[in-house]
Design a protein around this motif. Sequence first.
Motif, short mmCIF file in Angstrom:
data_model
loop_
_atom_site.label_atom_id
_atom_site.label_comp_id
_atom_site.label_asym_id
_atom_site.label_seq_id
_atom_site.Cartn_x
_atom_site.Cartn_y
_atom_site.Cartn_z
N MET A 1 -7.63 2.01 -7.40
CA MET A 1 -6.56 1.18 -6.92
C MET A 1 -6.21 0.18 -8.02
SD MET A 1 -6.27 -1.09 -3.43
CE MET A 1 -6.72 0.29 -2.44
N LYS A 2 -4.93 -0.04 -8.18
CA LYS A 2 -4.47 -0.99 -9.20
C LYS A 2 -4.85 -2.41 -8.81
CE LYS A 2 -0.31 1.70 -10.02
NZ LYS A 2 1.15 1.68 -9.85
N ASP A 3 -5.21 -3.21 -9.80
CA ASP A 3 -5.47 -4.63 -9.58
C ASP A 3 -4.18 -5.37 -9.92
OD1 ASP A 3 -6.61 -7.10 -9.19
OD2 ASP A 3 -7.59 -7.15 -11.14
N LEU A 4 -3.36 -5.60 -8.92
CA LEU A 4 -2.06 -6.20 -9.13
C LEU A 4 -2.16 -7.71 -9.32
CD1 LEU A 4 -0.03 -4.25 -6.42
CD2 LEU A 4 -0.29 -3.71 -8.85
N GLN A 5 -1.33 -8.23 -10.20
CA GLN A 5 -1.34 -9.66 -10.49
C GLN A 5 -0.14 -10.37 -9.85
OE1 GLN A 5 -4.03 -10.99 -11.99
NE2 GLN A 5 -4.76 -8.88 -11.91
N THR A 6 0.56 -9.70 -8.98
CA THR A 6 1.72 -10.26 -8.33
C THR A 6 1.36 -10.81 -6.95
OG1 THR A 6 3.97 -9.81 -7.55
CG2 THR A 6 2.38 -8.01 -7.40
N SER A 7 2.16 -11.74 -6.49
CA SER A 7 1.96 -12.27 -5.13
C SER A 7 2.90 -11.60 -4.14
CB SER A 7 2.16 -13.79 -5.11
OG SER A 7 3.50 -14.10 -5.47
N ASP A 8 3.70 -10.64 -4.61
CA ASP A 8 4.64 -9.93 -3.75
C ASP A 8 3.88 -8.99 -2.80
OD1 ASP A 8 6.58 -8.34 -2.55
OD2 ASP A 8 7.65 -7.91 -4.42
N PRO A 9 3.89 -9.27 -1.52
CA PRO A 9 3.13 -8.45 -0.58
C PRO A 9 3.59 -7.00 -0.54
CG PRO A 9 4.54 -9.97 0.61
CD PRO A 9 4.63 -10.34 -0.83
N ARG A 10 4.87 -6.76 -0.82
CA ARG A 10 5.35 -5.38 -0.80
C ARG A 10 4.75 -4.56 -1.92
NH1 ARG A 10 11.54 -6.67 -0.33
NH2 ARG A 10 10.76 -7.97 -2.00
N GLU A 11 4.51 -5.16 -3.06
CA GLU A 11 3.86 -4.44 -4.16
C GLU A 11 2.42 -4.09 -3.81
OE1 GLU A 11 5.26 -3.15 -6.92
OE2 GLU A 11 7.12 -3.83 -5.99
N HIS A 12 1.73 -5.02 -3.16
CA HIS A 12 0.35 -4.74 -2.73
C HIS A 12 0.36 -3.66 -1.65
CE1 HIS A 12 -1.81 -7.86 -4.96
NE2 HIS A 12 -0.68 -8.55 -4.84
N SER A 13 1.35 -3.72 -0.77
CA SER A 13 1.47 -2.72 0.28
C SER A 13 1.69 -1.33 -0.31
CB SER A 13 2.64 -3.09 1.21
OG SER A 13 2.80 -2.13 2.21
N LYS A 14 2.55 -1.21 -1.31
CA LYS A 14 2.79 0.07 -1.97
C LYS A 14 1.52 0.61 -2.61
CE LYS A 14 7.60 -0.88 -3.07
NZ LYS A 14 8.56 -1.16 -4.16
N ASN A 15 0.74 -0.28 -3.20
CA ASN A 15 -0.51 0.09 -3.84
C ASN A 15 -1.49 0.65 -2.81
OD1 ASN A 15 -2.39 0.27 -5.98
ND2 ASN A 15 -3.11 -1.80 -5.63
N ILE A 16 -1.63 -0.04 -1.70
CA ILE A 16 -2.55 0.39 -0.64
C ILE A 16 -2.05 1.69 -0.03
CG2 ILE A 16 -3.44 -0.17 1.64
CD1 ILE A 16 -3.40 -3.15 0.65
N ARG A 17 -0.74 1.78 0.21
CA ARG A 17 -0.17 2.99 0.80
C ARG A 17 -0.44 4.20 -0.08
NH1 ARG A 17 4.87 5.02 0.03
NH2 ARG A 17 5.65 3.02 -0.76
N SER A 18 -0.33 4.04 -1.37
CA SER A 18 -0.60 5.12 -2.31
C SER A 18 -2.05 5.61 -2.19
CB SER A 18 -0.31 4.66 -3.74
OG SER A 18 -0.69 5.63 -4.66
N GLU A 19 -2.97 4.68 -2.10
CA GLU A 19 -4.39 5.05 -1.97
C GLU A 19 -4.66 5.74 -0.63
OE1 GLU A 19 -6.74 4.83 -4.41
OE2 GLU A 19 -5.03 4.25 -5.63
N LEU A 20 -4.04 5.25 0.44
CA LEU A 20 -4.21 5.90 1.74
C LEU A 20 -3.69 7.33 1.70
CD1 LEU A 20 -3.12 2.99 4.12
CD2 LEU A 20 -5.45 3.85 3.77
N GLN A 21 -2.57 7.54 1.01
CA GLN A 21 -2.01 8.89 0.89
C GLN A 21 -2.96 9.81 0.14
OE1 GLN A 21 1.15 10.03 2.22
NE2 GLN A 21 -0.07 11.87 1.87
N LYS A 22 -3.60 9.29 -0.90
CA LYS A 22 -4.56 10.10 -1.65
C LYS A 22 -5.73 10.53 -0.75
CE LYS A 22 -3.63 7.91 -6.09
NZ LYS A 22 -4.17 6.99 -7.11
N VAL A 23 -6.22 9.62 0.07
CA VAL A 23 -7.33 9.95 0.96
C VAL A 23 -6.88 10.96 2.01
CG1 VAL A 23 -8.95 9.03 2.68
CG2 VAL A 23 -8.49 7.74 0.59
#
Length: 69
Positions: A1-23
């Motif tokens: 999972m990427k370690d994002l440095q942004t406070s934008d919740p949508r970017e964190h959501s996209k990151n988590i969604r990507s990992e869930l899709q992989k699983v």
Amino acid sequence: MKDLQTSDPREHSKNIRSELQKVADHLRQDIGKVDDAHAKALFETSAEVLLGLINAFSHFEDKSEEAWK
């Protein structure tokens, strides 16, 4: 999972969604690799649950549901 440095919740959501899709994809692939019917059912059910979460994250990102507006 990427370690994002942004406070934008949508970017964190996209990151988590990507990992869930992989699983979910991994679970679906493993269904064909095991012979145990209970394991197949567990993997399929788990993938379906993850797909529900993936949709929830996507709706949050798109603000496509009233709750996220």
